[in-house]
Each structure stands twice: as C-alpha cells, then as structure tokens.
Write a protein that holds these residues in place. Structure first.
Motif, PDB file in Angstrom:
ATOM      1  N   THR A 328       0.830  -1.205   0.000  1.00 42.40           N
ATOM      2  CA  THR A 328       0.000   0.000   0.000  1.00 42.40           C
ATOM      3  C   THR A 328       0.861   1.249   0.000  1.00 42.40           C
ATOM      4  O   THR A 328       0.596   2.208  -0.744  1.00 42.40           O
ATOM      5  CB  THR A 328      -0.939  -0.004   1.211  1.00 42.40           C
ATOM      6  N   GLN A 331       2.375   1.568  -3.441  1.00 46.75           N
ATOM      7  CA  GLN A 331       1.367   1.995  -4.409  1.00 46.75           C
ATOM      8  C   GLN A 331       1.093   3.492  -4.299  1.00 46.75           C
ATOM      9  O   GLN A 331       0.894   4.171  -5.308  1.00 46.75           O
ATOM     10  CB  GLN A 331       0.066   1.216  -4.194  1.00 46.75           C
ATOM     11  N   ASN A 332       1.095   3.999  -3.071  1.00 41.55           N
ATOM     12  CA  ASN A 332       0.789   5.409  -2.850  1.00 41.55           C
ATOM     13  C   ASN A 332       1.940   6.341  -3.237  1.00 41.55           C
ATOM     14  O   ASN A 332       1.743   7.557  -3.306  1.00 41.55           O
ATOM     15  CB  ASN A 332       0.445   5.647  -1.382  1.00 41.55           C
ATOM     16  N   GLY A 335       4.019   3.781  -7.110  1.00 42.34           N
ATOM     17  CA  GLY A 335       2.943   3.251  -7.951  1.00 42.34           C
ATOM     18  C   GLY A 335       1.987   4.310  -8.442  1.00 42.34           C
ATOM     19  O   GLY A 335       1.178   4.043  -9.343  1.00 42.34           O
ATOM     20  N   TRP A 389      -4.460  -4.213  -7.013  1.00 40.26           N
ATOM     21  CA  TRP A 389      -3.361  -3.943  -7.937  1.00 40.26           C
ATOM     22  C   TRP A 389      -3.766  -2.980  -9.051  1.00 40.26           C
ATOM     23  O   TRP A 389      -2.912  -2.297  -9.626  1.00 40.26           O
ATOM     24  CB  TRP A 389      -2.848  -5.246  -8.532  1.00 40.26           C
ATOM     25  N   ARG A 391      -5.283  -0.249  -8.860  1.00 42.56           N
ATOM     26  CA  ARG A 391      -5.334   1.175  -8.490  1.00 42.56           C
ATOM     27  C   ARG A 391      -3.981   1.881  -8.664  1.00 42.56           C
ATOM     28  O   ARG A 391      -3.876   3.088  -8.455  1.00 42.56           O
ATOM     29  CB  ARG A 391      -5.817   1.345  -7.053  1.00 42.56           C
ATOM     30  N   SER A 392      -2.916   1.125  -9.019  1.00 50.02           N
ATOM     31  CA  SER A 392      -1.616   1.750  -9.232  1.00 50.02           C
ATOM     32  C   SER A 392      -0.873   1.016 -10.341  1.00 50.02           C
ATOM     33  O   SER A 392      -1.301  -0.048 -10.798  1.00 50.02           O
ATOM     34  CB  SER A 392      -0.789   1.737  -7.944  1.00 50.02           C
ATOM     35  N   LEU A 394       2.214  -0.187 -10.007  1.00 50.18           N
ATOM     36  CA  LEU A 394       3.194  -1.092  -9.413  1.00 50.18           C
ATOM     37  C   LEU A 394       2.919  -2.532  -9.824  1.00 50.18           C
ATOM     38  O   LEU A 394       1.781  -2.996  -9.784  1.00 50.18           O
ATOM     39  CB  LEU A 394       3.138  -0.974  -7.888  1.00 50.18           C
TER      40      LEU A 394
END
Length: 439
Positions: A328, A331-332, A335, A389, A391-392, A394
């Motif tokens: 997470t 991703q933030n 990502g 997965w 949402r980004s 990465l």
C-alpha cells in the motif's frame, strides 16, 4: 525544481562490494548467477550447531503454536574461519560469535573488490558501520568456563569494532541494531559520515548468522512462519516468513575519490532515510503511514522524479500483515507515478536474513543495475489479493527482464523494515557506463 543532485554533484557512491548468501554463494558473481537463474537457495536446518531439532520440529503439538518446517536459508561456510589470517588466537576465535568472523571475511573481500589493499589501511580515517543483531551464540558469560575472558568482546554486536581493529581503521565505528532494518540504517549512517567529513570513506554492511534457533521458536508462537518451507513474498498463498542468513559489505566514498583512484562506481546513493512507526499498535505490526512518509522523504532527498525509479527491491517477508502494508505504501508513492515500476524481494530466493536482509537486497539491486536486467521474484505468479493492484502501476517482477535506463542511468530503490518498528529506505542511481565490467 532545485534538486539534491544540483546542490551536491560529488555524490556518495558504492565503490566495492562483497556478499555471502545461502547455497554456497560467496561472491557477487555467484550471487548474480543464482538470481538471474531464479534459483531458490533454501536447504534443511543445520545439523552441526547443536540445535534441539526434535523439540523445534514438534512445536505444532503445543496449543497455539504453528509448525516449524525443516527449511531455511543457511550459510554453507558459517563455521569456516582462519583466525591466524586475522591475527586472532584459536580460543578467542571459538568464543567469538560467527557473525564477527563472517563480517571480517566479507569486509576483506569488499575492499579487494574495490581495488583497495586491506592489509595497508592501518591508521586510515575509515569508518565502519555494520548491521547486526544478537543471536545467542556460545556459553553464558555469567558462569565460569574455558572461554571466560574472551566472551566480553565475542558478541555479535562487536562486529564493527572487530573489523576496524583487525584492519587498523581509526574512523567512526559502530554496530547498528534496528532489527531487520539494520542493513540500510548502517548504509545511511555510513553515507552521512562520509558526507559530513567524519571519515574519508567507510565500510557499510550487515551480517546474520543464527547461533541458535530462537527466531524459529518465537515466530512459531506468533504463527508467522511459512507452512511449506518457501518464502512467497507478495504472493496470495504466502503463509509466513522463512528465516535465513547472509552477509554483505560495501565500500562507501565520494565519487571524486572513486574516479581519482580508479575504483568501480556500482551506484550513487542519491538519498536515504530512516524513521520509526511510533506507538499505538503492537511493536511487531508495521505501519503504512510511517513507510509512506519515509519513502517520500527519501524521494525529496534524492531530487529525482519518482517515475524514474524502475526497480524496487522491497522487504517482502511473505507475512499476511506485513506485505499488504508495504504494498500500500509503495502503491501510494512509486505506484502513483504511472511508470510501472517492478517490485521484488530476494527473500524469495534466500529466506529472510534478518539484520542482513536489506544488504542482500541492496547488492541484488546493484547487480541488476550493472547487468541491465531485473531478476524474478519467486512464487509471485499469483499476487496477493489483499491489495487492489489495479489502483496503481506497481507490478511484481515475475521473470528476468531487461531494465532500460533513463538518460543513461538506472534508478532503483530498496526498503527494509525492522520488528522493532524501525524503517529504512534508499534510492540508488546506477550509471550505464559502469555495466557489465568485470567484478
């Protein structure tokens, strides 16, 4: 934007390296060969250390405890040592934690790899920073035995002092114990010491040799060990971590010095940062907020666009709580750039080397940059469903693939997180002009 690179063009660089890992790996060349071939270097628990294996392998019979598999990542040469070579007596050597002995070995090899004569450093203003944690080796000090008198300096946490004493270094010397974040914390401190002029150059590294099976007992009680003897980092069928061992050492100096002396430049340390989770949750539980905060500060220090980071060597312990939290945070940050960075963890190859885990990850990153290829993370074909997965950008590195540079530089990042709540992160730039040179 005024970047850190513009303010300081004489980068702190990594100019030499050495590594020992499970499966007989004793050099950067053999390490890269194993990584490029997607080898899993896991073997049975050691039979020559006097461990209570019958008790250890039957913990599942205790209510609330999980099974310990007969598997881990162990150094083949952990017990091998030439004390006379390092000026140590036989009895003192036996009383000395093998972590010190392995640290001496990899320090010597790292210096040779950089083109430095280890035997000609007496009185040199060189620092030594080594990540290391206690591993319960040898008899107790609070009793009379044949090793009394040698135990006071024989603990693993004297590894940095042992290296400096053996080589005659007079710069700042310290062991760093921030649990599994120790490696990158040691690198961070070494780079800062060189940058601030506390020493002319430095050794930075970490070592983990298990003198006892304590970690297996502890995590059996926590039900956090792999149930099948594999470390399935970031995978949906991950069940827990798998303990391992390892050691790595790098030479840290200003790039101007490295170029002047003809040393290799494996990578520039563009930025590094450490922090802590703080209170509020159990100490073993990681925090997305702390990891994200640390990554953003490292990016700010580096002065680069995070979209340029194409390889991330993560922590990836294969625990159901830890991996989603780390993912997470990644991703933030990376990502969210849209650049599709590839993520992996060498723990899938060698197990979780604890204090040395981050150093094994760093050296993997440096070798990947030098060869222009990103190794696969094993067992990652089915990524965990505990994160979204989509949402980004990465993605996991599921196969060996080319690593294209950005303006003749490959940018990578490496993370490590400690059970004590400490976190560490670094961003490394690897010039393409250095790739594929002999080791």
């Amino acid at each position: 934007m005024t970047t850190a690179i513009a303010r300081d063009t004489d980068h702190i660089v990594i100019a030499g390296m050495a590594v020992e890992a499970p499966g007989g790996v004793d050099s950067p060349t053999s390490y890269w060969s194993a990584l490029a071939a997607s080898e899993e270097l896991i073997g049975p628990l050691p039979r020559d250390r006097g461990w209570p294996l019958e008790e250890l392998l039957s913990t599942y019979q205790i209510e609330g405890w999980s099974e310990v598999r007969d598997a881990g990542g162990f150094l083949d040469a952990a017990a091998q040592f030439d004390p006379a070579f390092f000026g140590i007596g036989q009895r003192e050597a036996l009383a000395t934690d093998p972590q010190q002995r392995v640290a001496l070995r990899v320090a010597w090899r790292a210096l040779e790899n950089a083109g430095i004569n280890p035997g000609a450093l007496e009185g040199e203003d060189v620092g030594c920073f080594i990540g290391c944690s206690p591993m319960e080796y040898g008899p107790r000090c609070a009793e009379v035995n044949e090793y009394s008198g040698n135990r006071v300096i024989g603990f693993g946490l004297s590894a940095a002092g042992r290296v400096s004493h053996s080589l005659g270094l007079i710069g700042p010397t310290m062991c760093v114990d921030s649990a599994c974040a120790s490696s990158l914390t040691a690198l961070h401190l070494a780079a800062a010491a060189v940058r601030e002029g506390d020493c002319e150059w430095a050794l930075a590294g970490a070592v983990s040799v298990m003198g006892s099976p304590a970690a297996f007992f502890e995590f059996s009680k926590h039900n956090a060990l792999s149930t099948d003897g594999h470390c399935r980092a970031y995978a949906d069928n991950a069940t827990g971590t798998l303990w391992g061992e390892g050691a790595g050492m790098v030479v840290v100096e200003h790039e101007s010095r490295a170029r002047r002396l003809g040393h290799r430049v494996y990578g520039r340390i563009l930025g590094s940062h450490t922090n802590h989770n703080g209170k509020g949750r159990p100490i073993l539980v990681p925090r997305t907020e702390a990891q994200e905060r640390m990554i953003r500060k490292t990016i700010d220090k580096s002065g680069i666009d995070p979209a340029d980071v194409k390889m991330i060597e993560g922590h990836g312990t294969a625990t159901r709580a830890g991996d989603p939290i780390e993912l997470t945070a990644l991703q933030n940050t990376y990502g969210a750039t849209g650049s599709r960075p590839l993520l992996g963890s060498v723990k899938s190859n060698v197990g979780h080397a604890q204090a040395a885990a981050g150093m094994l990850g760093l050296i993997k990153l440096l070798l990947a940059g030098r060869h222009g290829r990103i190794p696969a993370t094993l067992h990652s074909e089915n990524p965990t469903t505990r994160v979204d997965w989509d949402r980004s950008s990465l993605r996991l590195a599921t196969e060996l693939q080319p690593w294209e540079p950005t303006n003749d530089v490959r940018y990578g990042a490496v993370s490590s997180f400690g059970a004590s709540g400490s976190n560490a992160h670094a961003i490394i730039a690897m010039p393409v002009t250095e790739e594929n040179a002999d080791f």
